[in-house]
Write a protein that holds these residues in place. Structure first.
Motif: not given
Length: 115
Positions: A92, A95-97, A100, A113-114
């Motif tokens: 986990a 901050n996913y963005d 990436v 994109s979980y």
């Protein structure tokens, strides 16, 4: 209910290039190398994601008949479609963005994109 005193100690991954895989875990996910005894037989690198999660990277046995996973392969083209659905490890990120973007800056591809 887990048996009394049982906890996850570590997860291991095999690769024909453990140094390359260790570099990925260090630079992208922040793993730190930890002390690992040298058995003189095959290369291995132990890592930790603070505070306690451990990952053992182990040199792949060249006599293995199974195909190597694309993310640990040294082939020029690695196709993740060759992995079985059960062959994965998940982390986990806060901050996913941003994560990436970090991957893209390093020339890697992001999949999934979980939340």
């Amino acid at each position: 209910m887990a048996a009394k005193g049982v906890c996850l100690h570590h997860i291991s991954r095999e690769s024909s290039d453990v140094k390359r895989l260790a570099k990925f875990y260090n630079e992208i996910l922040g793993f730190e190398k930890i002390e690992c005894p040298d058995n003189g037989i095959y290369e291995r690198i132990w890592m930790r994601l603070p505070p306690v999660f451990s990952l053992h990277l182990i040199e792949r046995n060249p006599k293995t008949k199974l195909p190597e996973g694309p993310w640990s392969s040294t082939d020029a083209i690695a196709d993740p479609k060759n992995l079985s659905r059960g062959h994965h490890i998940c982390f986990a990120v806060s901050n996913y963005d941003s994560f990436v973007q970090t991957i893209k800056v390093r020339g890697l591809r992001a999949r999934g994109s979980y939340p």
